[in-house]
Write a protein that holds these residues in place. Structure first.
Motif, PDB file in Angstrom:
ATOM      1  N   CYS A 296       0.786  -1.206   0.043  1.00  0.00           N
ATOM      2  CA  CYS A 296      -0.211  -0.098   0.049  1.00  0.00           C
ATOM      3  C   CYS A 296       0.904   1.298  -0.037  1.00  0.00           C
ATOM      4  O   CYS A 296       1.939   1.125   0.269  1.00  0.00           O
ATOM      5  CB  CYS A 296      -0.887   0.166   1.193  1.00  0.00           C
ATOM      6  SG  CYS A 296      -1.910   1.492   1.610  1.00  0.00           S
ATOM      7  N   MET A 302      -0.028  -5.443   1.273  1.00  0.00           N
ATOM      8  CA  MET A 302      -1.443  -5.740   0.918  1.00  0.00           C
ATOM      9  C   MET A 302      -1.674  -7.475   0.993  1.00  0.00           C
ATOM     10  O   MET A 302      -0.636  -8.351   0.864  1.00  0.00           O
ATOM     11  CB  MET A 302      -1.744  -5.379  -0.588  1.00  0.00           C
ATOM     12  CG  MET A 302      -1.330  -4.066  -0.736  1.00  0.00           C
ATOM     13  SD  MET A 302      -2.482  -2.800  -0.528  1.00  0.00           S
ATOM     14  CE  MET A 302      -3.815  -2.926  -1.587  1.00  0.00           C
ATOM     15  N   CYS A 316      -4.984  -3.084   2.046  1.00  0.00           N
ATOM     16  CA  CYS A 316      -3.788  -3.161   3.101  1.00  0.00           C
ATOM     17  C   CYS A 316      -3.916  -3.601   4.208  1.00  0.00           C
ATOM     18  O   CYS A 316      -5.245  -3.931   4.956  1.00  0.00           O
ATOM     19  CB  CYS A 316      -3.669  -1.570   3.300  1.00  0.00           C
ATOM     20  SG  CYS A 316      -2.543  -1.110   4.596  1.00  0.00           S
ATOM     21  N   HIS A 329      -6.649   4.130   2.612  1.00  0.00           N
ATOM     22  CA  HIS A 329      -5.544   2.980   2.395  1.00  0.00           C
ATOM     23  C   HIS A 329      -5.850   2.411   1.266  1.00  0.00           C
ATOM     24  O   HIS A 329      -7.028   2.100   0.758  1.00  0.00           O
ATOM     25  CB  HIS A 329      -5.123   1.986   3.645  1.00  0.00           C
ATOM     26  CG  HIS A 329      -4.734   2.734   4.880  1.00  0.00           C
ATOM     27  ND1 HIS A 329      -3.260   2.526   5.041  1.00  0.00           N
ATOM     28  CD2 HIS A 329      -5.309   3.219   5.777  1.00  0.00           C
ATOM     29  CE1 HIS A 329      -2.945   3.252   6.260  1.00  0.00           C
ATOM     30  NE2 HIS A 329      -4.336   3.612   6.588  1.00  0.00           N
TER      31      HIS A 329
END
Length: 485
Positions: A296, A302, A316, A329
């Motif tokens: 992220c 991720m 994320c 995010h």
């Protein structure tokens, strides 16, 4: 001698090591204590027996704990034991025992030595002296056993207990009760093959989860008869024994154990599995191409999520940490992102200049590592053992031992760092050596593709607006790592 009738007595028996497994030592103590109770004219209210538990080991003695509880509650007037060292083995235990006995004038009688007088200063001093000598005897015995085990380990001898998974006993003699005596340790062909294959798979770029699945599919079970999870498999693969190294209290002391793989091979696997930069994901997350690979824009990895048959996404890890969705995010649809990354990677790996540059880079790593295998890492380890043995004999000083050990450990550290780099390149090398690297990459298993992406690319998602059903390549940063391409 008879003491006041109606006194409530408790018998405590214990044996440290029940070799036969039948409790015969405790039974004999119990019979002698019952006869003592008859001679003293007391009524036995309770009997407490701890079988095959050392009082010095620090292990909890359940029955002894019940005895103390009954003493504290005032239920007992007399304690009977075969000998005071069956009841107590540490001076700190004696202090606690006296705290409970003295206020209630609880008497203690031994089969072997009569009454233990805790009512007078001289009697307590005598008890403490006997307790100190009992503790000394236990400590001396423990030190002797420790030294014997250390010497046995240095000689590559088995230290007893259950034979580790991957090996078995051969030529052992069975007694009339089916117990093994003697024999030698040899490889268990089936288990050793699983371990060898697992180590080679890790070096080749496969994941720990896939090794765990392979073992489960092949029917591999632990010594307890159960399938192993990823934590257990990792622990097995990281055992120094796999390379023939014996450890004692965490220190390698010998290389005489039957090895499953060469030491250099083990070090490669060890370096990969202990690499702190390698994210540890759950089994579900390892199913997806970019879990633990793409980041992220906040810097966290991720991970993939989504049920079967539903739209899956990468999001994320901050969402997992908080247990709920956190705005600000990255969150991307999995299918379009995977397809785009695979296509870019395959096209890039197919370029002749990229292939040449990467092969040259990994060839330098191979050249660094080959001398390590030729010189045999075992030589360095053996030099470390030799220093320890010389120090134990008094041939060198402690400062010489420390200085020499530091030099050897530094040399081993350098070799292991090369091994880590070498191990991480194996998945990439396998792709590049194909006639058509791009096509080979696309045909490879997801876990191999993931290792290649992790080794070759930096991939990061950028902030974006709401997803509108079309993948936007401008929201992705995908750059090769230090190749100059």
């Amino acid at each position: 001698m008879n003491i006041a009738k109606g006194k409530r007595a408790a018998i405590y028996t214990r044996i440290s090591r029940d070799i036969q497994g039948e409790g015969l030592g405790v039974r004999r103590q119990l019979e002698d204590c019952r006869r003592l109770a008859e001679r003293l004219g007391v009524s036995v209210l309770a009997e407490y027996s701890d079988n095959d538990i050392s009082a010095f080991s620090g292990r909890q003695r359940p029955e002894y704990g019940k005895l103390l509880a009954d003493l504290e509650a005032g239920r007992i007037d007399v304690v009977l034991c075969w000998n005071i060292d069956r009841l107590l083995r540490q001076t700190k235990e004696l202090e606690r025992y006296m705290e409970l006995c003295v206020p209630g004038n609880v008497a203690t009688h031994e089969v072997t030595a009569g009454r233990v007088d805790l009512t007078t200063p001289s009697g307590r001093a005598t008890a403490k002296t006997r307790g100190a000598w009992a503790q000394f005897e236990s400590e001396h015995k423990a030190e002797r056993i420790r030294r014997q085990k250390a010497q046995a380990a240095q000689a590559g001898k088995y230290l007893g207990g259950r034979v580790p998974w991957g090996w078995k006993k051969a030529d052992a003699i069975l007694d009339e009760k089916g117990r093994e005596h003697g024999g030698r340790i040899v490889l268990d062909a089936a288990a050793a093959a699983h371990i060898r294959g697992g180590i080679e798979s890790i070096i080749a770029g496969r994941s720990l989860v896939s090794v765990t699945r392979d073992w489960a599919a092949a029917g591999a079970v632990s010594l307890s008869g159960r399938r192993m999870n990823t934590t257990q498999v990792r622990r097995v693969l990281l055992r120094p024994r796999n390379a023939g190294l014996m450890t004692f209290h965490g220190e390698v002391v010998s290389d005489q154990w039957p090895p499953i793989v060469p030491l250099a091979t083990f070090r490669k696997c060890e370096a990969i599995l202990t690499d702190e930069s390698r994210p540890r994901q759950s089994e579900a997350k390892f199913k997806y191409l970019l879990s633990g690979v793409v980041r992220c824009y906040c810097g966290r990895y991720m991970t993939g999520f989504g049920a079967e048959g539903h739209r899956r996404s990468y999001r994320c890890r901050v969402h997992e940490e908080g247990g709920k969705y956190v705005p600000g995010h990255a969150n991307r649809a999995m299918g379009p992102l995977d397809a785009y990354v695979r296509g870019v990677a395959a096209e890039w790996l197919s370029r002749a200049d990229v292939k040449a540059a990467l092969l040259a880079q990994f060839q330098r790593i191979e050249e660094q590592f080959e001398p390590v295998e030729r010189q045999d890492v075992t030589d360095l380890v053996n030099r470390k053992y030799s220093l320890v043995r010389l120090y134990a004999k008094g041939a060198i000083s402690e400062s010489q031992l420390v200085e020499g050990s530091k030099e050897i450990e530094a040399a081993l550290g350098n070799l292991e760092s090369v091994a880590a780099a070498n191990g991480g390149s194996r998945a990439v090398s396998g792709i590049l050596l194909a006639d058509h690297p791009g096509g080979e990459f696309l045909r490879s298993d997801t876990e191999i593709q993931r290792e290649v992406l992790r080794a070759v690319f930096d991939i990061e998602l950028k902030p974006s607006g709401p997803y509108r059903g079309v993948f936007d390549a401008s929201t992705l940063r995908m750059e090769p790592k230090g190749t100059g391409a």
